[in-house]
Design an enzyme around this catalytic site. Structure first.
Site, PDB file in Angstrom:
ATOM      1  N   ASP A 146       0.832  -1.210   0.000  1.00 13.43           N
ATOM      2  CA  ASP A 146       0.000   0.000   0.000  1.00 13.43           C
ATOM      3  C   ASP A 146       0.860   1.252   0.000  1.00 13.43           C
ATOM      4  OD1 ASP A 146      -2.683  -0.904   0.016  1.00 13.43           O
ATOM      5  OD2 ASP A 146      -2.569  -1.397   2.134  1.00 13.43           O
ATOM      6  N   LEU A 147       1.823   1.298   0.899  1.00 16.71           N
ATOM      7  CA  LEU A 147       2.607   2.508   1.072  1.00 16.71           C
ATOM      8  C   LEU A 147       3.557   2.742  -0.100  1.00 16.71           C
ATOM      9  CD1 LEU A 147       3.348   2.208   4.891  1.00 16.71           C
ATOM     10  CD2 LEU A 147       1.554   3.526   3.766  1.00 16.71           C
TER      11      LEU A 147
END
Length: 414
Positions: A188-189
């Site tokens: 995600d990051l």
């Protein structure tokens, strides 16, 4: 009874109310995303000064608002981690009247970020072809699990799934343990960071020639690119990498060692560091041994060297070794748990871990970690309440009369 340390109290975290960055102050971003990756991308742009409007479904908002416990004053801490410096409006753009408002907002935006699979983008008329017809120089950012084309394009995806596809889980953990997820939503990051980076590049090109851009970010590909050193080593060398825990398979001494009390990391990454280490521990003769002159030779004797270093480091406590290695510039450090990280004086002194005073109480934050002219992000706007800015944004961006807004609220369009 739990032996874990208590969470660091917020009142022990330094306050920070610095002025926000202004690098992107003329840029308007519509954040149509939910969960982590897309909101994180938008937060990065907001931290650098863009005006970011988070568009959320009426009533419930972004899915991540419900992720918990833990909650702080009734708010999800996961939500609070990726949504600062934004405005929030509620809008049901699946309804015709709501979509007409969204069209007006898109016409005022420089960037639109979506995290729906291509089929749903087209169904909801949020795809690049449709939105770019409203604003030809629009930067359209699609952040999905598998990208906008290919046989998996319309499959759902979360961080866990992307990590599995990438190979990182297969290489994470001890050799005799099952595959493990990384301890943070890494896919995600990383994908969110890629989306922000790509947006900046597209804005730069638009400033040069006026062209819009369709940006296609795949969580799986962002996470897999993170694996490049391992994958290329396999493609070029033929050795399939395996889980090695806190030990690296390329650098001979690059792992975790126990001391007399707590473990440390030790990274003897080149010949100069190798020499400094042995001088620091009072055994310079080991450094000058021709059997260990290069990393390749040290790898041939890795088992013996690891045994020798492990025996040595167990003789003194961690604090002793960290002081010695710091003085001699040997790369080493503690293995901090989250409690220790939040109390790390060096991180706090740089304004990286901080809290802000808001009308909803004190909120902890983790900084951008990037400095421009010795300044980093401020928190001019804490993560917004659901729909907190609906009236002001619809009035200013879409030129809608406040009485119409109230009527739409009654019909649950906003």
């Amino acid at each position: 009874m739990s032996l874990e340390p208590p969470p660091a109290p917020i009142d022990a975290v330094p306050r920070k109310n610095t002025r926000s960055l202004d690098l992107l102050k003329d840029i308007r971003v519509l954040d149509l995303t939910s969960s982590i990756a897309g909101p994180y991308a938008a937060q990065l742009l907001a931290d650098m000064g863009a005006t970011v409007v988070k568009v959320e479904p009426p009533g419930k908002g972004d899915d991540v608002r419900a992720w918990g416990p833990p909650f702080l004053n009734g708010e999800s801490l996961w939500y609070l981690s990726v949504n600062r410096n934004k405005h929030s409006i509620t809008l049901d753009h699946a309804q015709p009247e709501g979509y007409a408002i969204l069209q007006k907002l898109v016409a005022q935006a420089d960037v639109v970020i979506v995290n729906l699979v291509p089929r749903i983008q087209r169904k909801l008329r949020l795809d690049v072809q449709t939105l770019s017809a409203l604003k030809p120089d629009l930067i359209h950012v699609s952040l999905t699990g598998f990208g906008c084309n290919g046989e998996r394009a319309d499959l759902p995806c979360y961080d866990l799934v992307a990590e599995g596809y990438s190979g990182v889980m297969e290489l994470t953990g001890e050799p005799d343990s099952p595959p493990q997820k990384i301890g943070t939503p890494a896919a995600d990051l990383l994908a969110g960071q890629d989306a922000a980076l790509a947006t900046l590049a597209a804005l730069h090109r638009r400033g040069r020639d006026g062209a819009g851009c369709a940006i296609d970010i795949s969580m799986v590909e962002s996470m897999t690119r993170f694996m490049s050193p391992r994958i290329l080593s396999y493609l070029g060398g033929g050795d399939l990498p395996r889980r090695s825990g806190g030990r690296d398979s390329v650098i001979a001494i690059y792992q975790v060692f126990d001391t007399a009390d707590k473990p440390i990391t030790l990274a003897l990454g080149n010949d100069a560091v190798w020499g400094r280490f042995w001088r620091a521990v009072g055994q310079p003769d080991v450094a000058s041994d021709s059997d260990f002159a290069t990393n390749a030779l040290r790898r041939n004797h890795r088992a013996r060297l690891v045994q020798l270093i492990a025996k040595l480091l167990r003789e003194k406590p961690r604090s002793h070794w960290l002081e010695v290695f710091s003085r001699e510039r040997v790369p080493a450090g503690p293995i901090q748990d989250v409690h220790e990280v939040t109390n790390d004086a060096a991180l706090q002194s740089r304004g990286f871990i901080y809290a802000v005073e808001t009308d909803r109480g004190v909120l902890p934050q983790i900084g951008l970690g990037i400095r421009f002219d010795d300044a980093s992000e401020g928190t001019s706007r804490p993560p917004p309440d659901l729909g907190a800015d609906t009236v002001s944004i619809l009035t200013q961006w879409a030129d809608i009369d406040p009485s119409q807004i109230e009527a739409m609220r009654r019909r649950r369009i906003i």
